[in-house]
Structures are given as structure tokens and as C-alpha cells.
Design a protein around this motif. Structure first.
Motif, mmCIF file in Angstrom:
data_model
loop_
_atom_site.group_PDB
_atom_site.id
_atom_site.type_symbol
_atom_site.label_atom_id
_atom_site.label_comp_id
_atom_site.label_asym_id
_atom_site.label_seq_id
_atom_site.Cartn_x
_atom_site.Cartn_y
_atom_site.Cartn_z
ATOM 1 N N SER A 1 -12.073 -5.217 -13.322
ATOM 2 C CA SER A 1 -10.960 -4.646 -12.579
ATOM 3 C C SER A 1 -9.713 -4.498 -13.441
ATOM 4 O O SER A 1 -9.203 -5.499 -13.972
ATOM 5 C CB SER A 1 -10.633 -5.531 -11.371
ATOM 6 O OG SER A 1 -9.347 -5.241 -10.864
ATOM 7 N N TYR B 1 -6.798 -4.116 -12.318
ATOM 8 C CA TYR B 1 -5.780 -4.917 -11.646
ATOM 9 C C TYR B 1 -5.887 -6.382 -12.058
ATOM 10 O O TYR B 1 -4.870 -7.027 -12.368
ATOM 11 C CB TYR B 1 -5.937 -4.784 -10.133
ATOM 12 C CG TYR B 1 -5.066 -5.733 -9.354
ATOM 13 C CD1 TYR B 1 -3.676 -5.617 -9.384
ATOM 14 C CD2 TYR B 1 -5.618 -6.755 -8.580
ATOM 15 C CE1 TYR B 1 -2.862 -6.487 -8.672
ATOM 16 C CE2 TYR B 1 -4.814 -7.631 -7.861
ATOM 17 C CZ TYR B 1 -3.440 -7.491 -7.915
ATOM 18 O OH TYR B 1 -2.637 -8.358 -7.213
ATOM 19 N N LEU B 2 -7.083 -6.933 -12.074
ATOM 20 C CA LEU B 2 -7.231 -8.324 -12.494
ATOM 21 C C LEU B 2 -6.850 -8.490 -13.971
ATOM 22 O O LEU B 2 -6.208 -9.481 -14.353
ATOM 23 C CB LEU B 2 -8.665 -8.802 -12.260
ATOM 24 C CG LEU B 2 -9.173 -8.794 -10.817
ATOM 25 C CD1 LEU B 2 -10.491 -9.543 -10.710
ATOM 26 C CD2 LEU B 2 -8.153 -9.383 -9.853
ATOM 27 N N TYR C 1 -3.767 -4.461 -5.792
ATOM 28 C CA TYR C 1 -4.443 -3.373 -6.498
ATOM 29 C C TYR C 1 -3.516 -2.833 -7.573
ATOM 30 O O TYR C 1 -2.299 -3.063 -7.541
ATOM 31 C CB TYR C 1 -4.894 -2.273 -5.539
ATOM 32 C CG TYR C 1 -3.802 -1.594 -4.749
ATOM 33 C CD1 TYR C 1 -3.317 -0.336 -5.110
ATOM 34 C CD2 TYR C 1 -3.261 -2.201 -3.622
ATOM 35 C CE1 TYR C 1 -2.322 0.290 -4.370
ATOM 36 C CE2 TYR C 1 -2.267 -1.576 -2.872
ATOM 37 C CZ TYR C 1 -1.807 -0.335 -3.252
ATOM 38 O OH TYR C 1 -0.811 0.282 -2.523
ATOM 39 N N SER C 2 -4.052 -2.109 -8.523
ATOM 40 C CA SER C 2 -3.306 -1.825 -9.750
ATOM 41 C C SER C 2 -2.138 -0.880 -9.547
ATOM 42 O O SER C 2 -1.172 -0.911 -10.309
ATOM 43 C CB SER C 2 -4.250 -1.259 -10.818
ATOM 44 O OG SER C 2 -4.713 0.018 -10.458
ATOM 45 N N CYS D 1 3.078 -5.550 -5.816
ATOM 46 C CA CYS D 1 2.194 -6.466 -6.549
ATOM 47 C C CYS D 1 2.756 -6.720 -7.947
ATOM 48 O O CYS D 1 2.760 -7.850 -8.448
ATOM 49 C CB CYS D 1 0.791 -5.881 -6.657
ATOM 50 S SG CYS D 1 -0.044 -5.605 -5.087
ATOM 51 N N LYS E 1 -7.622 -14.437 -7.768
ATOM 52 C CA LYS E 1 -7.046 -13.089 -7.708
ATOM 53 C C LYS E 1 -8.160 -12.094 -7.378
ATOM 54 O O LYS E 1 -9.232 -12.118 -7.991
ATOM 55 C CB LYS E 1 -6.406 -12.754 -9.056
ATOM 56 C CG LYS E 1 -5.838 -11.352 -9.189
ATOM 57 C CD LYS E 1 -4.704 -11.087 -8.240
ATOM 58 C CE LYS E 1 -3.394 -11.701 -8.654
ATOM 59 N NZ LYS E 1 -2.267 -11.235 -7.768
ATOM 60 N N ASP F 1 -9.095 -7.896 -6.463
ATOM 61 C CA ASP F 1 -8.777 -6.469 -6.400
ATOM 62 C C ASP F 1 -9.320 -5.951 -5.075
ATOM 63 O O ASP F 1 -10.534 -5.909 -4.868
ATOM 64 C CB ASP F 1 -9.428 -5.747 -7.581
ATOM 65 C CG ASP F 1 -9.112 -4.254 -7.635
ATOM 66 O OD1 ASP F 1 -8.690 -3.683 -6.604
ATOM 67 O OD2 ASP F 1 -9.320 -3.653 -8.701
ATOM 68 N N GLU G 1 -9.637 -3.107 -3.995
ATOM 69 C CA GLU G 1 -10.433 -1.897 -4.111
ATOM 70 C C GLU G 1 -11.878 -2.215 -4.512
ATOM 71 O O GLU G 1 -12.801 -1.489 -4.136
ATOM 72 C CB GLU G 1 -9.788 -0.958 -5.125
ATOM 73 C CG GLU G 1 -8.419 -0.483 -4.653
ATOM 74 C CD GLU G 1 -7.626 0.240 -5.714
ATOM 75 O OE1 GLU G 1 -6.529 0.727 -5.405
ATOM 76 O OE2 GLU G 1 -8.098 0.333 -6.868
ATOM 77 N N GLU G 2 -12.083 -3.299 -5.253
ATOM 78 C CA GLU G 2 -13.441 -3.731 -5.566
ATOM 79 C C GLU G 2 -14.035 -4.603 -4.469
ATOM 80 O O GLU G 2 -15.255 -4.590 -4.266
ATOM 81 C CB GLU G 2 -13.442 -4.533 -6.883
ATOM 82 C CG GLU G 2 -13.279 -3.698 -8.132
ATOM 83 C CD GLU G 2 -13.630 -4.455 -9.392
ATOM 84 O OE1 GLU G 2 -13.875 -3.801 -10.410
ATOM 85 O OE2 GLU G 2 -13.672 -5.706 -9.371
ATOM 86 N N ASP H 1 -5.718 3.577 -13.189
ATOM 87 C CA ASP H 1 -6.794 2.621 -12.914
ATOM 88 C C ASP H 1 -8.113 3.342 -13.179
ATOM 89 O O ASP H 1 -8.524 4.213 -12.407
ATOM 90 C CB ASP H 1 -6.714 2.129 -11.471
ATOM 91 C CG ASP H 1 -7.703 1.010 -11.189
ATOM 92 O OD1 ASP H 1 -8.828 1.068 -11.725
ATOM 93 O OD2 ASP H 1 -7.361 0.090 -10.422
#
Length: 691
Positions: free
Chosen positions: A20, A22-23, A57-58, A63, A88, A90, A92-93, A425
Motif C-alpha cells: 500500500s 498509504y502504508l 488512504y493516500s 490523514c 495502520k 489502507d 482502499e485495500e 497512488d
């Protein structure tokens, strides 16, 4: 291209090994982050430390703010690491986790959630006992400082376990009570009228859209209005009021600040009622349905404003959002250089210096550069006036004004490309790709654009080659790694996208793939007793709750899309199991639809087509008339017509398609639901002129 809120130097934590973006943005935080995994859950149990779950999310602006203020701060991280096991996620995932804990937040906090989502979980069973969203570094806006909050939550866990356990029992009962219960009867057709009435009541006649700020595009509601306005089989006449609401709303979104006037594509939502200043991230899941909606609006009105918006959106996707491997990336960030919208906004004198005087005059008039700045001292391009009205004022031909505006936009676009771009992303999500495949297939058919069809086919090939393994879908891909069991939304939307592609060109492989997806939907996701589809498959990780989401959210309801697609596929191949599953879904949704009709537009599409099945045309031909007849049958806006052009030499077709044999001349089979007419060799017999 990812926007990284944390420092790119120094030691990394476990998030550096995830897929991810984001992660990975949090990989250099001093927080001892874990991804959601059994090892982290076991650590919480073994050490008797609550879990601090942070979901975002990214492309999420707040966030990033919370990351800068708290997660990058050594003092805050020390407290987090000492008191909690920090996970943490995401969203979206892992939409499965997000759906559960967003609902829990609403129950615990008694207000809507959002991102970042901050939830504290019991270490033994992951049940939430406190939840919020963004918390600042220092107390402000009625919110406690994040450090104070953590200390209070941890103290409550130690000192009030009995009360927390009692609260958890009530929470789990409330979650179970929120789940829908099957009805013996289908929803009434009047539910569609009730939804239209609700939209009418909340409609903003001045600016378009529904309700007050913030305004979201809600393409399913606009689709509902458009379908009703042009079809209205029960009333016998088009509903001009519904058509006006849909067209006016979409036009204001297209001409206004919700659209990137230079580069194409739609932003996430408008913070004001005028569709002027957006939240600047661009999400793939918004742009796929909005692309399809613009195509449909053009088919209805032939207004070039919708054609241009569709083309700009599709071109943006091909140019900026398709990976070399074929899949579509997920989103563009709202921020660049640490500031939301900085990439997109302008200084007036910068625009004046870049444009020729002849270009500046109509450009300034359309976007009202003579007005005060609309975006914190700068100008975000928002169409206050139409080019046609400006042409009258300037004494120019409309075509001349359009040409000058196009030249000005091209010049400004080139200049903007030299700026620091927002992060991208670059993970590929199956469900979101399906939404864009559908949108591009619709655009390819509407505007006769083979490049759009090629793009959609490349994305589909990527999904089949990378995310379809041993008869099951995976949810996400990044940097060579595909993983996570796919969700209901992945299967339903991909099935729906395949049906759209089949109407654009024939592919036996796509039909077979659609049938395979339908079988997995029934085998892994359907509840054959209670009706409807679970969000997760039967072999998915066991979580604290298993949901059957019915309402449309940021993307269409997975249950609604599944029901609609299974109806169409079931009628196409004559498979009663698909139709029965769709019927059970509608019965499950009956009470939920009754309570809030407008929130279930996708299920209302399925209800409408269940009560009054659409027309299916299957054309069999062995020459150039196959594509010519297919195009003619699809001319105009025909939401209640499903057209398939199958070459004469295609044999061994599945189900009832096998009986639709070709003849010596082109032949058309016409069906409505389970009733089919004798074939005809005359296109005029089945295709009436567009009204």
C-alpha cells in the motif's frame, strides 16, 4: 509519485514491506506500526495492550495532517508504542475492515465517521470501545489533544474493563440489528417514485445537486433521474422535470470547479454549494461512473459540453492513470508541496502573462478573473458564465470563442505541467478498475473511439493475467505483488464491466469470464437462505462482523450491481439460478429501500428491470453488417436495451444463446426477460427511430 508525509530518511518500520502506498507513507514514522495481520493481533493479546487502529488512504488530506502532527512526533510515538499495539490500515485495500469500524464509530460516537479513522480495540477480540476521526496535536475545535486522548483511553481500559465489556455486548447487538432481514415480498415499484420524490425535495434548483454543502457528485442518483426521465414506461411520457434536474446538476459540475478545466477528470467533492471549490483529490472510482454518465447525458441531449467532459476525462485516464502493465492506478492526491490544491490554482497575473490578449479576454470572462479570488487568495477555475454568453458580450462568433478558450487551456495546461505534481497512488484495485473499464467501454461506443476500447481491454487483460488466479479474484496489486481475497464489489463490478464490454464488441472469452465470476458470486458470497450477498467470501478472514451492504456509497452498492448484472446475464443465457439470486437480494433489501429509497438507486435499477425486464437484442451475422446493425441498435440513450453482436461462425454458445443460430442473412433475436420473439432478418422490425 506517492505523496510521502514522513521523512524519506532514517530507520523504517514494518510498513515499508507492504504493497500500500498509504502504508508506505508511514514507513519512516517513529511509531512501531504494524499492518493488519495475525502477528499484530497475537501481540496485543499476549501483552494485554489495546490496539490503536488508524485507517486512511493516500489521497486523504487530513490523514496527512494527523501524520505530520502526531505520527512523525517522537513524543507522541513513544506514548503510542508504550501503551498500544499500533495498526495502520489502507481503507482502499481493506474495505472490509473499514466498513465494520466506520459503522462502529457511528454507533459509539453518534455521528458520521470519515478519515483518518481512529479506533481503539480490545486486545483479545478486536471489538472497538472508543472511536473518533482526526485528533489534533493540541486541543482545539472542541477536540482533545491526541496524547491526552490516548492516556485517557488506556486508563479507561485498565480501570473500567467491566463497563467496556458491557458496552461491547451492546455494540455487537447493535451491529447485528443493523443488518438487513429478508422479506417475503419484493419492494413495490412505488419505491422508485419515493426515491425520485426525495431527490426532488432536496434538489438545489439554482446550482444543481442535492442538499447543501458539501456536495458530492452521487452519479447513481443522477443515473436514476436520467433513466426515469427518458424511459418512464409506467407513465407513458418522459419526465422533463427529472431530465432537467439530472442535466442541470451534471452541467454545473462539468462547467464548475468540480472538474479539472485544464487536464480533465473530476475531483472528489465540492466544499461549497456552487460546485466551485473542491476537495482536490481525483479518485478512479468517481471518474469511471461520471465518465459513463457524461456519455449518457450526451446521448440524451447531444450537448457538446457533455461530450467534451467525457473526452477530457477519458483522455486524462489514458494519459495519467493507466500503468504500463495495463491496470489503472487508484488516485491523485489533493496535496502537493504540503498544500492542498496548490497544483491546480492560479495567480491572475500569471494567467495574464501566459495568454495572448485575444485569449485572455474570453478566458477571464468565462472564469471571472475580474472577481475576487475564490481560493485563499488565488483562483481555482470555475465556469461562472457560458462561452455562448461571453461570445455575445464580446461580439464574437461562438466558434471563435470556443477556439480561443481551447488555445488558452492548452497553454495553461503546458505551464501547469512544470509544477510539482500531486502524489499518485499507484496500486491497482480490481473493483475500481472495473468501474473505469465500464466507463471507457461506454465512451468507446458513444464516441467511436477505438483507443478507449483498447485501454479498457488492456486493463481487463491485466486483471485476468494478474488478479485472477485459480478461479478466484484478488483485490489489489502493487509492484509485482497481487494479494488479498477480493470482495463483493470486485466480483460484481467486474461482471458488470464485462457485460458493458460485450455490448461494445464480441468476445467469447469475456462471456466465459462473466459466467465464471457469476458462479463465484453464488458460491462464495450469496446467502441462499437470507438473501443477498455478503461483502466477504466464505473463506475470508473471520472478523468481528460480516456485512451485507445495500446502500450506494462512494461506489455503487455491491448487492445492487450484483443483482442487476445477474438479472441481465440470467436472461441472456437463460440461467434461473442467477435470476433467483437477484430476486432474493431484492427481497432482502425491501425494508432498507422502504426506509430510505434514494440511498439505494442501484438496487432500484435492479428492481425496475426485475418488474419490467429490458429488451435484449442478439444479432448474428457473418459480414460487416454485424457491427453496423449493432451500432444502429445502440444509437441514442437506451438504458433498457442490451445489444449483443455475435459473429455467425461463433459456435457452442452457452445456455439459450445456443438456440440463437445464424442464418444465410443477418438475423436478429429479440427477447424481453424470459420471452423471445421469432428471429427477424430486418433491422427495422426491432429498431424504432430514436424519439
Amino acid at each position: 509519485m506517492s505523496n510521502a508525509p514522513s521523512s524519506p530518511t532514517g530507520p523504517v518500520n514494518r510498513l515499508a514491506e507492504t504493497t500500500s502506498p498509504y502504508l508506505r507513507q508511514h514507513a519512516h514514522n517513529p511509531v512501531d506500526w504494524w499492518p493488519w495481520c495475525e502477528e499484530a493481533l497475537a501481540l496485543a493479546r499476549e501483552t494485554d495492550r489495546p490496539i490503536l487502529l488508524s485507517i486512511g488512504y493516500s489521497a486523504c488530506h487530513w490523514c496527512h495532517v494527523m501524520a505530520h502532527e502526531s505520527f512523525e512526533d517522537p513524543g507522541t510515538a513513544e506514548l503510542m508504542n508504550r501503551l498500544f499495539v499500533n495498526i495502520k490500515v489502507d481503507r482502499e485495500e481493506r474495505p472490509d475492515l473499514d466498513k465494520i469500524y466506520q459503522t462502529a464509530h457511528q454507533l459509539l460516537a453518534q455521528r458520521p465517521g470519515g478519515w483518518p479513522l481512529t479506533v481503539f480495540l480490545m486486545p483479545d477480540d478486536q471489538k472497538p470501545f472508543f472511536a473518533g476521526t482526526y485528533f489534533p496535536r493540541e486541543p482545539r475545535h472542541g477536540l482533545p489533544a491526541f496524547k491526552q486522548l490516548m492516556q485517557g483511553v488506556e486508563r479507561a481500559y485498565r480501570e473500567q474493563k467491566t463497563a467496556i465489556e458491557s458496552q461491547n455486548e451492546s455494540l455487537m447487538a447493535a451491529l447485528a440489528e443493523l443488518e438487513p432481514h429478508a422479506s417475503d415480498a419484493l419492494p413495490e415499484r412505488s419505491a422508485i417514485d419515493a426515491a425520485l420524490q426525495q431527490l426532488d425535495t432536496s434538489f438545489d434548483p439554482e446550482h444543481g445537486g442535492f442538499g447543501d454543502a458539501p456536495k458530492f457528485p452521487h452519479p447513481t442518483n443522477l443515473d436514476l433521474l436520467l433513466r426515469h426521465a427518458t424511459d418512464a414506461p409506467q407513465t407513458g411520457a418522459p419526465d422533463r422535470s427529472a431530465l432537467a434536474k439530472a442535466v442541470w446538476t451534471l452541467e454545473r459540475m462539468v462547467r464548475g470547479g468540480l472538474t479539472d478545466q485544464l487536464g480533465g477528470g473530476f475531483y472528489r467533492y465540492s466544499v461549497d454549494a456552487l460546485w466551485m471549490i473542491p476537495h482536490f483529490e481525483k479518485m478512479l472510482y468517481d471518474n469511471g461512473p461520471l465518465l459513463a454518465l457524461c456519455c449518457d447525458a450526451f446521448a440524451v441531449t447531444e450537448d457538446p459540453v457533455f461530450r467534451d467532459a467525457a473526452v477530457m476525462t477519458a483522455d486524462w485516464v489514458l494519459r495519467e492513470m493507466q500503468s504500463p502493465e495495463g491496470g489503472y492506478w487508484s488516485s491523485l492526491d489533493a496535496d502537493s508541496e504540503g498544500e492542498e490544491g496548490k497544483f491546480y490554482v492560479w495567480d491572475r497575473e500569471e494567467i495574464r502573462a501566459l495568454l495572448a490578449p485575444a485569449e485572455y479576454a474570453p478566458f477571464a470572462a468565462v472564469y471571472r478573473l475580474d472577481r475576487p479570488a475564490n481560493c485563499e487568495g488565488r483562483w481555482h477555475l470555475h465556469g461562472y458564465r457560458t462561452p455562448e454568453a461571453v461570445a455575445v458580450d464580446l461580439g464574437l462568433e461562438p466558434a471563435r470563442v470556443q477556439a480561443l478558450l481551447a488555445a488558452a487551456r492548452a497553454t495553461l495546461y503546458v505551464a501547469r505541467e512544470r509544477r510539482v505534481r500531486p502524489g499518485r497512488d499507484e496500486k491497482v484495485l480490481t473493483a475500481w478498475n472495473a468501474l473505469m473499464i465500464k466507463g471507457l467501454a461506454r465512451a468507446a461506443r458513444t464516441f467511436d473511439r477505438p483507443d478507449y476500447l483498447e485501454s479498457a481491454e488492456q486493463a481487463l487483460a491485466f486483471i485476468r493475467g494478474t488478479l485472477w488466479r485459480e478461479g478466484r479474484l484478488l483485490a489489489t496489486y502493487k509492484d509485482g505483488t497481487a494479494h488479498l481475497n477480493a470482495y463483493l464489489d470486485d466480483y460484481a463490478n467486474l461482471l458488470d464491466a464485462l457485460l458493458e464490454l460485450l455490448q461494445t464488441r464480441w468476445s467469447r472469452a469475456d462471456l466465459d469470464f462473466a459466467l465464471a465470476l457469476a458462479e463465484v458470486l453464488l458460491d462464495q458470497f450469496e446467502d441462499p437462505i437470507g438473501g443477498g450477498f455478503w461483502f466477504t467470501g466464505r473463506d475470508h478472514e473471520t472478523l468481528i462482523h460480516r456485512t451485507k451492504p445495500l446502500g450506494d456509497e462512494a461506489i455503487p452498492s455491491g448487492n445492487g450491481v450484483a443483482a442487476l448484472a445477474l438479472e441481465r446475464l440470467g436472461h441472456l443465457v437463460g440461467e434461473p439460478r442467477y435470476l433467483a439470486a437477484a430476486e432474493r437480494t431484492l427481497k432482502l433489501a425491501a425494508e432498507s429501500i422502504r426506509r430510505m429509497p434514494y440511498a439505494h438507486a442501484t438496487l432500484l435499477f435492479a428492481l425496475d428491470e426485475w418488474l419490467d425486464p429490458p429488451e435484449t437484442l442478439v444479432i448474428r451475422a457473418g459480414d460487416e453488417r454485424l457491427d453496423a446493425w449493432r451500432r444502429e441498435a445502440q444509437r441514442g440513450y437506451r438504458p433498457r436495451r442490451f445489444v449483443l453482436g455475435i459473429p455467425a461462425d461463433e459456435s457452442h454458445l452457452p445456455g439459450t444463446l445456443a438456440a440463437m443460430a445464424p442464418g444465410e442473412r443477418p438475423r436478429i433475436y429479440r427477447c424481453s426477460g424470459t420471452r423471445c420473439e421469432p428471429p427477424t432478418e430486418s433491422l427495422a422490425d426491432v429498431v424504432k427511430p430514436t424519439s
